[in-house]
Structures are given as C-alpha cells and as structure tokens.
Design an enzyme around this catalytic site. Structure first.
Site, short mmCIF file in Angstrom:
data_model
loop_
_atom_site.label_atom_id
_atom_site.label_comp_id
_atom_site.label_asym_id
_atom_site.label_seq_id
_atom_site.Cartn_x
_atom_site.Cartn_y
_atom_site.Cartn_z
CD GLU A 178 -2.98 -1.14 2.27
OE1 GLU A 178 -2.76 -0.43 3.27
OE2 GLU A 178 -3.93 -1.93 2.20
CG HIS B 2 -8.93 6.03 1.62
ND1 HIS B 2 -8.86 5.78 0.26
CD2 HIS B 2 -8.37 4.96 2.22
CE1 HIS B 2 -8.27 4.61 0.07
NE2 HIS B 2 -7.96 4.09 1.25
NE ARG C 44 -4.43 5.63 2.92
CZ ARG C 44 -4.95 4.77 3.74
NH1 ARG C 44 -5.55 5.19 4.83
NH2 ARG C 44 -4.87 3.50 3.50
CG HIS D 43 -9.93 6.44 5.64
ND1 HIS D 43 -10.88 5.47 5.40
CD2 HIS D 43 -8.76 5.77 5.86
CE1 HIS D 43 -10.31 4.28 5.46
NE2 HIS D 43 -9.03 4.42 5.75
NE ARG E 126 -4.66 5.28 9.40
CZ ARG E 126 -5.17 4.31 8.64
NH1 ARG E 126 -4.77 3.06 8.78
NH2 ARG E 126 -6.10 4.58 7.75
P1 FAD Z 1 -13.93 0.76 15.79
O1 FAD Z 1 -13.63 -0.48 15.07
O2 FAD Z 1 -14.48 1.89 15.00
O3 FAD Z 1 -14.96 0.41 16.94
C1 FAD Z 1 -15.55 1.44 17.71
C2 FAD Z 1 -16.65 0.82 18.54
O4 FAD Z 1 -17.10 1.75 19.50
C3 FAD Z 1 -17.88 0.42 17.75
O5 FAD Z 1 -18.33 -0.81 18.26
C4 FAD Z 1 -18.89 1.52 18.08
O6 FAD Z 1 -20.22 1.14 17.97
C5 FAD Z 1 -18.51 1.78 19.52
N1 FAD Z 1 -18.90 3.09 20.06
C6 FAD Z 1 -18.55 4.32 19.60
N2 FAD Z 1 -19.07 5.27 20.39
C7 FAD Z 1 -19.75 4.64 21.38
C8 FAD Z 1 -20.51 5.07 22.50
N3 FAD Z 1 -20.70 6.36 22.77
N4 FAD Z 1 -21.08 4.13 23.29
C9 FAD Z 1 -20.94 2.82 23.03
N5 FAD Z 1 -20.24 2.34 21.97
C10 FAD Z 1 -19.65 3.25 21.17
N6 FAD Z 1 -7.09 0.39 9.06
C11 FAD Z 1 -6.11 -0.48 8.79
O7 FAD Z 1 -5.13 -0.60 9.54
N7 FAD Z 1 -6.18 -1.26 7.67
C12 FAD Z 1 -7.21 -1.20 6.80
O8 FAD Z 1 -7.27 -1.93 5.83
C13 FAD Z 1 -8.25 -0.27 7.06
N8 FAD Z 1 -9.30 -0.14 6.20
C14 FAD Z 1 -10.32 0.69 6.54
C15 FAD Z 1 -11.45 0.75 5.71
C16 FAD Z 1 -12.53 1.52 6.05
C17 FAD Z 1 -13.73 1.58 5.15
C18 FAD Z 1 -12.51 2.27 7.25
C19 FAD Z 1 -13.68 3.11 7.65
C20 FAD Z 1 -11.39 2.24 8.07
C21 FAD Z 1 -10.29 1.45 7.73
N9 FAD Z 1 -9.16 1.38 8.53
C22 FAD Z 1 -8.16 0.50 8.23
C23 FAD Z 1 -9.13 2.05 9.82
C24 FAD Z 1 -9.49 1.01 10.90
O9 FAD Z 1 -10.53 0.19 10.44
C25 FAD Z 1 -9.90 1.64 12.19
O10 FAD Z 1 -8.98 2.63 12.57
C26 FAD Z 1 -9.96 0.60 13.30
O11 FAD Z 1 -10.78 -0.46 12.90
C27 FAD Z 1 -10.47 1.23 14.57
O12 FAD Z 1 -10.70 0.23 15.50
P2 FAD Z 1 -11.26 0.62 16.91
O13 FAD Z 1 -11.44 -0.66 17.66
O14 FAD Z 1 -10.43 1.67 17.50
O15 FAD Z 1 -12.68 1.30 16.60
C1 SIN Z 2 -7.52 0.68 2.47
O1 SIN Z 2 -7.80 -0.51 2.31
O2 SIN Z 2 -7.23 1.45 1.56
C2 SIN Z 2 -7.56 1.22 3.85
C3 SIN Z 2 -6.28 0.97 4.50
C4 SIN Z 2 -6.15 1.83 5.70
O3 SIN Z 2 -6.95 2.72 5.93
O4 SIN Z 2 -5.16 1.63 6.42
#
Ligand code: FAD
Ligand code: SIN
Length: 536
Positions: free
Chosen positions: A122, A245, A291, A352, A387
């Site tokens: 990537e 993104h 990015r 993103h 990032r």
């Molecule tokens: P999240 O997975 O967002 O989980 C947050 C949780 O908190 C959810 O369950 C939500 O419902 C809950 N929540 C929020 N507020 C409250 C509240 N007030 N009360 C109760 N519950 C609450 N990163 C990578 O490293 N590689 C990738 O390939 C990648 N692809 C991505 C693709 C997309 C489309 C997106 C949107 C992001 C991507 N990212 C990627 C970024 C990555 O997915 C996120 O940064 C990561 O998953 C965040 O994980 P987390 O556990 O911190 O939060």
């Molecule tokens: C992607 O698949 O392009 C998302 C990867 C990332 O947000 O780290």
C-alpha cells in the site's frame, strides 16, 4: 425505583478490534462489560479492507517499517512508540491466527503444495507487508474476535447501549487527582440511562469520520470517545490531522464505500476525468504516493477541471486476478452496474481516519487515572501528522494488549456509590428536524471549511459558526430527554470544534494539515503537538 448500578472490573466502551482484543485479555483477570452502541459487529473495524501492516517477510525489517511510518508521519511521530508497536506486531498477529483469523495465502513459486502469506503493498510502504483476508480483512478479524469473546463467561455484552459521559471524581466534586469511576450509558431500546461502575474504564470508541459530509466511515464514527474524554478533562491532541482517503467510490447509490488502497498496490492508476494519468506530476511514487499527497492531488485536479470525481483504473490487470483478489469490491461495484475489470472506477477523497485523539502512552493510559483509550480514539504518537496505511489495526492490537497487561496490574476497587443520572425537567423533543438540520450543517461546514485544503479565513468562519451551533445544541441538550441522535450531535459538534482549534494552533502545513496561508512546514513545529484541554 432506582436502577441498580452495574458493577464490573473493566468497562470497555466499543466493540471493534481494540475493545474486543482488550476484553479478551482482561477477562482472564476480572469481569468485563462491553458496551456498544449498535450491534457488536458494527464498527470501523468491520469495514477495513486493505489489511494489517507487519514485518513478516525475510526481505523486510523492523527498521524499514519504522522508517516508512516516520516518513509518512512527517516529523511528528514518537519514534519510541513507533518502534514498540512495529516490533510487537508479529507476536500479536500470531495471536490473531491462533484465534482463527484466516489471512490470505499464495502458492510459493516452484514449490508445489506449499503456501506463504500473501503480503500486499500500500501507499508509503517500501516493502510488501500487508496481511489481508482478500479485501475483507476487518470483517474476518471482527468475526474471530466476536467468536472468542463470546466464549468467555466473564464478558457481558450490552448492545444498543450508547455511553453518554464518563463519571469522574472531579465531576462528583471530590478533591485530589481526577479519577474515572464509570460511565452513564443510555439503553437505546428502553430509553433508560444506566450507571456503570468500574475499576478501569477503557475507551475503544473509534474515530470521527461522520464529522464530515463525505466519509468512508460507518454511522458509528461520531467521535464520542474524544468528546467524552475532553468533557472529563483529559488532554486531546493533533485533531487537525484528519486523513482523507483518496479513493472512495463516487456513485449516487453507494454510501461511503471504500476502494482499497491495495487496488493501487496491485497496479491500479489514477486518471483525470478525461483519462490522463496525473500522479507523476505530484510524486515519484505516482499513484502509490502517501495518502495526503494523493488526496490533495485529486482535490487539485478536480478543482482544475471542475469535475466531481477522478478515475481509478485497474482494467489492464487480468479479470480473474481482480475478481479473486478483490471479491468484495468487484461484487459491490457490479451490483451498482460497474464492471471494474472493464471500466474505470469513479472515485473521490473522503474523510477516513483521525490521527489525533485522546492523549495516551503506548499502554493506553490517559491523563485521568482509571481511564485508558485504545485504537483510533487514542493519540499515542504512532501516526504523527499522517498515518501510514494499515498501521491502525496494528496499533489497536498492540495497544489493547499492552493496556490489558497494565490495567490488571494497577486497578483498585471502587468504593464510592455513584449517583444515578439526573434527567431533571427534560421532556420529549418536540421537533426532531432541528437535530437532523444541525447534523447536516456541521458536516457540510466541516467539509467546506476544514477539509483537505484549509485557510485561516475558512477556519475562522468555521469557528464562529460552530460557536453558534454549540449554543443551540446546549439548550436542546438540557431541555430534552437524551436520544442517541442528540448525543451524537453533541459529540460531533465538540469534535468539530476540537479539529478547528487544533488546526488554528498550527501555523504551518504538515502531513495531513494543509493551510494555504502557510503552505510550508515550519521546522519550529516539528515534534510539537497541538494539545487542547477543557478549562475547568
Ligand atoms: P472501531 O472499530 O471503530 O470500533 C468502535 C466501537 O465503539 C464500535 O463498536 C462503536 O459502535 C462503539 N462506540 C462508539 N461510540 C460509542 C458510544 N458512545 N457508546 C458505546 N459504543 C460506542 N485500518 C487499517 O489498519 N487497515 C485497513 O485496511 C483499514 N481499512 C479501513 C477501511 C474503512 C472503510 C474504514 C472506515 C477504516 C479502515 N481502517 C483500516 C481504519 C481502521 O478500520 C480503524 O482505525 C480501526 O478499525 C479502529 O478500530 P477501533 O477498535 O479503534 O474502533
Ligand atoms: C484501504 O484498504 O485502503 C484502507 C487501508 C487503511 O486505511 O489503512
């Protein structure tokens, strides 16, 4: 009758990769309540496509991964944090595999019947180091973690429960250093506000993409964790660094569907509206540049031509390869009438990822005792001003593991009896249209004034508008019974203000923060965070 207080050793707010991995580890040492505002799987994690970056091949080294992360971070990463997270990555990945996560593999050339990890590439990575499960990596991880946490009797899930605010000693008027004691949580089904008391509270609430009109994030991403921590008095930093993104699908029927950077990693190129390749004019890595550079280049090409999107072209690759490597993207586009093996994909940049957040160390410890923050909600110093792709799932895993180790060491029992939620004279909202209008207004103004390219004037305008909107929201909040829409509105308004305040503090352009009034980086601002705290 007063509701009984829910008592638990660990209160985890959020059920993405960070919350679930923490819960799994902490369950060996105490009771865990996982509060999550929709169904357990609904999270940014579930939509992650590209994968997790980690050093897994003989041709790669920790030093190279550290170097790529520091380069993307544009002078603002904490090198010791980067090194820790990079070095601990392989051990955490091995645990995921043990839990049943199936990463994609490929045949080893000239060795029939033998397989190895299919490592993807990537933007900004000098080596192939992205472990992935086709183009649905997050879904695979979320599935495995939910299965594993579901087998733990010590973990209770509270779905459709949205955390409103943290309960701290300071809010209760106690003297001494501030300590987090629990949280007030709205049960969305019954409308009751419940009180949770915990020895350790862990914010794992993800990011804030919904602050912007166009985003790759699902609806849960309203910055609740940052807003709650800020209201509780914790430091928040570097919120100006919102990652856009470059390639979100541009289609009237597709709400925030990402076209993974891995598509460019496998050779796709960006083209203007009339089919011209343009990235060679912006960066030697062309379409695989970091990015921030690609997103700004697209923004500039769109502004120059007046078109509302550019194209991503992978049609030169064999169709079976595209269908096998990117089945989810292929299928989703086909359902919308677009065959990506034959046609170029219309794309636009969209908000993103939040690189800043609640200030923590690499163990997730915030400034408030008893409160940790892990995953996207936290600002550890890994990402700096930008990032590196696929470093966020890695950070969430490593920090959740480290937070669980430390949290079990230091927790003390909570003796205080917590007061129940007071709803006072609040009555049911009379006009819900006010809430949806305010939502739209904030998201549009953030897109227009605090987007990919900023100016001092636009930031000042945004600040003024947000001040007025905040006043309206405050009245509404105190007069009416809380609903999840109202809580999220209050949070996106707070986070929008924090983004603007951080952006106004930084008189330079660096990484993801680009201000036309200061188009260059200022060496005096290298290694300087923009920190905001609520004045108490
Ligand atoms: P999240 O997975 O967002 O989980 C947050 C949780 O908190 C959810 O369950 C939500 O419902 C809950 N929540 C929020 N507020 C409250 C509240 N007030 N009360 C109760 N519950 C609450 N990163 C990578 O490293 N590689 C990738 O390939 C990648 N692809 C991505 C693709 C997309 C489309 C997106 C949107 C992001 C991507 N990212 C990627 C970024 C990555 O997915 C996120 O940064 C990561 O998953 C965040 O994980 P987390 O556990 O911190 O939060
Ligand atoms: C992607 O698949 O392009 C998302 C990867 C990332 O947000 O780290």
């Amino acid at each position: 009758m007063r509701d009984a207080i829910e008592r638990t050793d660990f209160l985890v707010i959020g059920s993405g990769i960070a919350g679930l991995f923490f819960a799994l580890k902490a369950a060996a040492r105490g009771t865990v309540a996982v509060v999550t505002k929709k169904t357990s799987a609904e999270s940014n994690t579930n939509y992650a496509q590209g994968g997790i970056a980690s050093v897994m091949s003989q041709e790669d080294t920790f030093d190279l991964h550290v170097r790529d992360t520091l380069t993307a971070g544009a002078g603002l990463c904490r090198e010791e944090v980067v090194r820790t997270i990079v070095q601990e990555g392989p051990a955490r990945i091995a645990e995921l595999v043990e839990l049943g996560v199936q990463f994609s593999e490929r045949n080893i050339p000239n060795q029939p019947g033998r397989h190895e990890l299919d490592l993807g590439r990537e933007g900004g990575h000098s080596k192939r180091r992205i472990l992935h499960a086709k183009d649905m990596t997050g879904r695979e991880i979320e599935r495995a973690l939910l299965a594993a946490t579901g087998r733990q009797p010590n973990i209770r899930f509270f779905e459709n429960h949205i955390s409103i605010d943290l309960i701290t000693t300071q809010k209760l008027g106690a003297s001494g250093p501030n300590r987090c004691l629990g949280a007030y949580v709205l049960d969305k089904r019954s409308g009751r506000v419940r009180t949770f008391a915990a020895r350790q509270v862990v914010l794992a609430t993800g990011g804030c993409g919904k602050v912007y009109l166009y985003t790759t994030n699902p609806d849960i991403a309203t910055g609740d964790g940052v807003a709650m921590a800020y209201r509780a008095g914790a430091a928040v930093a570097n919120m100006e660094f919102i990652q856009f993104h470059p390639t979100c699908l541009y289609h009237p029927k597709a709400k925030s569907f990402l076209i993974s950077e891995a598509v460019r990693g496998e050779g796709a190129v960006l083209r203007t509206y009339d089919g011209r390749e343009f990235m060679d004019a912006y960066h030697p890595l062309k379409s695989l540049a970091p990015r921030d550079i690609v997103a700004r280049a697209i923004d500039s090409e769109m502004k120059r031509s007046g078109s509302d999107h550019v194209y991503l072209d992978i049609t030169h690759k064999p169709a079976p390869f595209i269908m096998q490597r990117f089945p989810n993207i292929y299928r989703t586009c086909l359902e919308l009438g677009l065959d990506i093996t034959k046609e170029m994909i219309p794309v636009v940049p969209a908000a993103h990822y939040q690189c800043g957040g609640v200030v923590t160390d690499v163990d997730g410890q915030t400034e408030i005792a008893g409160l940790r923050a892990i995953g996207e909600v936290a600002c550890t110093g890994l990402h700096g001003a930008n990032r590196l792709a696929s470093n966020s799932l890695l950070e969430a895993l490593v920090c959740a593991h480290r937070a669980a180790l430390r949290a079990v060491d230091v927790s003390e029992p909570i003796e205080t009896d917590l007061p129940p939620w007071q709803s006072g004279q609040a009555h049911n909202p009379d006009e819900l249209v006010v809430i949806s209008h305010l939502w739209d207004e904030i998201r549009r103004l953030m897109w227009d004034y605090v987007g990919i390219v900023r100016t001092n004037k636009r930031l000042q305008r945004a600040e003024k508008r947000l001040q007025n909107l905040q006043a309206e929201i405050r009245d509404y909040y105190w007069d009416f019974v809380v609903t999840s829409d109202l809580l999220e509105l209050r949070n996106i308004a707070t986070v929008a203000e924090l983004i603007v305040h951080c952006a106004m503090q930084r008189p330079e352009s660096r990484g993801l923060h680009f201000n036309l009034d200061y188009p260059e980086a200022d060496p005096a601002w290298a290694q300087r965070d923009t920190v905001v705290r609520r004045s108490i």
